[in-house]
Write a protein that holds these residues in place. Structure first.
Motif, PDB file in Angstrom:
ATOM      1  N   GLU A 254      11.980  67.587  13.427  1.00 52.82           N
ATOM      2  CA  GLU A 254      10.888  66.624  13.540  1.00 52.82           C
ATOM      3  C   GLU A 254      11.283  65.288  12.904  1.00 52.82           C
ATOM      4  O   GLU A 254      10.964  64.216  13.423  1.00 52.82           O
ATOM      5  N   GLY A 345      10.372  69.682  18.208  1.00 51.20           N
ATOM      6  CA  GLY A 345       9.585  69.568  16.987  1.00 51.20           C
ATOM      7  C   GLY A 345       8.178  69.056  17.212  1.00 51.20           C
ATOM      8  O   GLY A 345       7.356  69.063  16.299  1.00 51.20           O
ATOM      9  N   ARG A 346       7.860  68.562  18.435  1.00 52.52           N
ATOM     10  CA  ARG A 346       6.526  68.033  18.689  1.00 52.52           C
ATOM     11  C   ARG A 346       5.500  69.130  18.919  1.00 52.52           C
ATOM     12  O   ARG A 346       4.296  68.872  18.890  1.00 52.52           O
ATOM     13  N   ARG A 625       1.442  71.428  15.370  1.00 49.64           N
ATOM     14  CA  ARG A 625       2.778  71.179  14.825  1.00 49.64           C
ATOM     15  C   ARG A 625       3.395  72.415  14.180  1.00 49.64           C
ATOM     16  O   ARG A 625       4.613  72.584  14.194  1.00 49.64           O
TER      17      ARG A 625
END
Length: 835
Positions: A254, A345-346, A625
């Protein structure tokens, strides 16, 4: 340098430490507390009755033919002759049968005379390979000389030998299965072979360091390690180690979206995960330290080694994992590359849909989850415990077959007689009192018979009665019968005119009754302590009073549902005699300590998102997340515990199933549905008394220099106006004062003004206080160091200072035991106990 440091430490420790197997203690963990009546009885029997330093093998001989009695007698004659010859194994001390002891025929021959027992006392330690080989020779001789007659060797010697065989090679299978399973899952998650290997390398280093340090501490007598503890350590480290690696590397991916420099990105990832990972590790370590208050050796000896392992794993996660990721460079994401890894990572689309569902109908979501948990808890209606070691083996053994033969031919209680001990001030050998007491014992409930010839110990003031119950000696009913039997013996002694009689009961049934009583007390106490530890960590982490309450409530619901499902599956469906007597306590401790991790991860992210978003959007963002990485972590942790189901013993199978099931509940129901729904319903009050301030926008940092600084560091509270370093420093100061006061209390109360009546409880209380103060002190030291940007040297020195009091407490206990001020721990071999 970091990688070289860990490799050097692991190598040096491996060179000086003994092997873990050589220092394992599988006996004391299966005994009742040293101060219990059954242990006093055992010590008294060993001290006053001759030949009690041997371990008996019991040979059961049975024939079902037309002339069963004669055929059985001839087989016993041949077996007795073979075991009396000079070529017999050296460990065979003597042979007791109808040939060598005709007067004992009433106890050695079944009612229909089709079966007989041959008692073979054996010298040596059941844990020695030579002893086990001798038992195998006895089995071979008995089988050869019995001819067509059925024969089986059981008793403590046979059970001990079969236990070793059942567990032989089990640890290697467990380790291999765990490694392969975790590797496959990591490859599916990371889609990169090098990234999948990083957690495995880190776990391997942590496991090696923990094992060697544990072996050194165990060899010094400071902790105890059993085979069962070592097995659980293996899956625990693989589970939490890969969890921590997933959390850190996910934030690394991220961070790469905004920071192309890999070194700064990994620093950001470690900083932003430090608080949640540290809280997770501290919760587990503190929960393990809570076991030190237990009186049961099975629970008390369980915690320190596992706490050591998790602490080492946390250190490795914060240092070795980032170092390995940086050393591997861009190749760590091969073949997908850095860009694809960063985009993952989103958050996955499925978690956006889950978050939308919770946002749309939080009441219905919470109600449905709670209803399902209640339904699963209904399985507790069939809950019962088992204390039978042999019934817990998931493979056939000769000793179990022999016990079944004894039950069928001699009665259920014959497999484990009890010993009733009556002590007085006077010599009872010429008194009619022993006969009157025997008659009183025979009239007690569930007594099948009393031995015809009581034994006298010492100067005749102690009488030993062999008592056989008409119940399965491992059943709950038999355990319930011990207290009435003791009262009946005491009443008989009083009626016989024995002055100041002391009555004790020894044997496996009495020991199991004391184990059950101690476990019942310990489980309740430990449950309260663990819940208090979890709540305290959550209060410190979230700066909230309300949030820990509903989070702990979800953990309790999860535990009840898990235990209910485990009971239904293993007892009702698979037909187990019951839940292993220690399994319930293990499930609660580990499920609460590990299950709260996922709540910590999502709630910690929630507090971070509150800095830029309102509560409704913050919990949605936190769920989105963290959904993928936390679900992956939970899946790995559940899978590693599920590997325990491959072990050939009931307790590990049940524990493995329960942990896998409970972790999946926490991962896919509690954390993504129930907790977000509760937070959504509470709104601004979710972190009461902390209330969210005005969310900052991306433009705010440019106008507010302080905000710019805050945005680059890990937020520690959901308010815009934070308590800041002053809050941590005050907490740090108070913890330091508490640590100093408990240390001073130890000095004044135990060293300077030593009381000879110092008890095990006193030592446990001081040890628990110092252990808890140590962990909290170190935790706050690290937090203050992060906030104030202390150098590593200063932080390490302050953290290590806290280790002095706990280790001095341990030193005091060792000194008190060696000087006789406290009794030595009971570590004598119990050959009937499974590791």
């Amino acid at each position: 340098m970091v990688v070289a440091f860990w490799v050097l430490i692991a190598g040096l420790l491996a060179g000086v430490a003994p092997t873990l197997e050589s220092v394992e203690d599988n006996a004391s963990a299966n005994l009742p507390p040293a101060a219990s009546d059954s242990m006093k009885a055992r010590d008294l029997v060993r001290a006053q009755v001759p030949d009690q330093d041997t371990t008996p093998a019991i040979i059961v001989v049975r024939d079902e033919g037309a002339d069963a009695a004669a055929s059985t007698q001839q087989a016993v004659i041949r077996i007795t002759s073979a075991l009396s010859e000079s070529t017999r194994p050296d460990q065979v001390a003597s042979v007791i049968s109808t040939v060598t002891a005709p007067d004992a025929a009433a106890e050695l021959v079944s009612r229909d005379r089709s079966a007989q027992l041959v008692i073979v006392p054996m010298t040596g330690s059941p844990s020695d390979e030579s002893f086990q080989n001798a038992v195998d020779e006895v089995r071979s001789l008995a089988s050869d000389r019995a001819g067509p007659t059925e024969v089986a060797v059981t008793g403590p010697a046979g059970i001990a030998t079969d236990t070793v065989k059942v567990f032989s090679g089990g640890d290697k299978v467990l380790l291999l299965a765990t490694v392969l399973l975790v590797l496959v899952i990591l490859l599916a998650i990371y889609r990169s072979p090098l990234m999948a290997l990083v957690p495995l390398v880190a776990v391997g280093v942590a496991m090696r360091v923990a094992e060697t340090v544990g072996a050194l501490l165990s060899d010094a007598g400071l902790i105890t390690v059993s085979s069962q503890t070592a097995s659980i350590m293996t899956v625990l480290l693989f589970g939490v180690g890969t969890d921590y690696a997933l959390i850190i590397t996910a934030r690394y991916r991220e961070a790469l979206l905004d920071e192309p420099d890999r070194a700064r990105a990994i620093q950001t990832a470690v900083r932003r995960t430090a608080e949640s990972v540290l809280a997770s590790a501290s919760t587990i370590v503190l929960a393990m330290f809570a076991l030190l208050v237990a009186a049961s050796p099975a629970l008390r000896g369980f915690g320190p080694y596992l706490a050591l392992g998790v602490a080492v794993m946390a250190l490795v996660a914060f240092t070795l994992i980032p170092a390995l990721v940086l050393l591997l460079g861009k190749g760590v994401f091969w073949p997908g590359g850095v860009d694809k890894a960063a985009k993952r990572g989103r958050g996955a689309g499925v978690w956006h849909r889950v978050a939308a569902l919770v946002a749309k109908a939080p009441v219905r979501v919470a109600s449905a989850v709670v209803a399902l948990l209640v339904v699963l808890s209904a399985g507790l209606l069939g809950y019962q415990e088992s204390f039978n070691t042999l019934s817990g083996f998931r493979t056939a053994t000769e000793s179990e077959r022999g016990q079944h033969l004894i039950q069928e031919e001699f009665g259920p209680g014959e497999i484990a007689p009890s010993t009733v001990i009556v002590r007085s001030r006077d010599d009872l050998r010429s008194s009619p009192a022993p006969a009157d007491i025997a008659a009183g014992i025979a009239g007690a409930g569930h007594v099948s018979r009393v031995g015809e010839h009581p034994r006298y110990g010492g100067n005749g003031t102690t009488v030993f009665y062999d008592v056989v119950l008409d119940l399965d000696p491992y059943s709950s009913e038999a355990l319930d019968a011990i207290a009435p039997l003791q009262e009946a013996a005491r009443a008989a002694a009083d009626a016989a005119g024995v002055r100041d009689a002391t009555v004790l009961i020894g044997g496996e049934t009495a020991q199991n009754a004391d184990i059950r009583s101690a476990l019942d007390r310990d489980t309740t106490l430990i449950a309260l302590l663990v819940l208090a530890v979890v709540a305290a960590v959550l209060v410190l982490l979230l700066r909230s009073i309300l949030a820990p309450l509903y989070l702990v409530a979800t953990l309790i619901l999860s535990f009840l549902a898990t235990l209910g499902a485990t009971t239904f599956f293993t007892v009702t469906v698979l037909g187990d005699e019951g839940i292993g007597n220690r399994v319930t306590a293990y499930i609660f401790i580990f499920l609460v300590a590990l299950g709260v991790d996922y709540n910590i991860f999502i709630m910690s992210r929630f507090t971070q998102e509150l800095r830029t978003q309102p509560p409704a959007k913050a919990i949605t963002a936190a769920l989105t997340r963290t959904g993928g990485v936390v679900s992956s972590a939970g899946l790995i942790l559940a899978a590693t515990f599920a590997v325990l189901m491959t072990q050939p013993i009931r307790e590990l199978f049940q524990f493995g199933f329960a942990m896998a099931f409970g972790i999946l509940l926490d991962t896919f129901l509690i954390r993504p549905l129930l907790v977000p729904a509760i937070v959504r319903l509470l709104g601004d009050r979710a972190l009461w008394p902390t209330r969210p301030g005005t969310p900052r926008t991306p433009a705010t940092p440019a106008a507010d220099p302080s905000a710019t600084d805050a945005s680059t560091t890990e937020p520690s509270a959901p308010r815009v106006t934070e308590a800041g370093p002053g809050y941590l420093l005050r907490a740090f100061t108070w913890i330091a004062v508490i640590e100093a006061c408990t240390w001073a209390g130890l000095l004044v109360g135990m060293y300077v003004k030593y009381v000879p009546e110092t008890t095990e409880l006193g030592v446990r209380i001081f040890g628990t206080l110092h252990g808890a103060a140590f962990v909290v002190y170190v935790l706050l030291t690290v937090l203050v160091a992060i906030r104030l940007k202390w150098r590593l040297g200063r932080t390490t020195i302050l953290a290590l200072l806290a280790a002095v009091p706990p280790f001095m407490t341990i030193a005091f206990e060792v000194w008190a035991r060696r000087t006789g001020r406290l009794p030595e721990r009971a570590v004598a071999a119990d050959p009937t106990a499974a590791p």
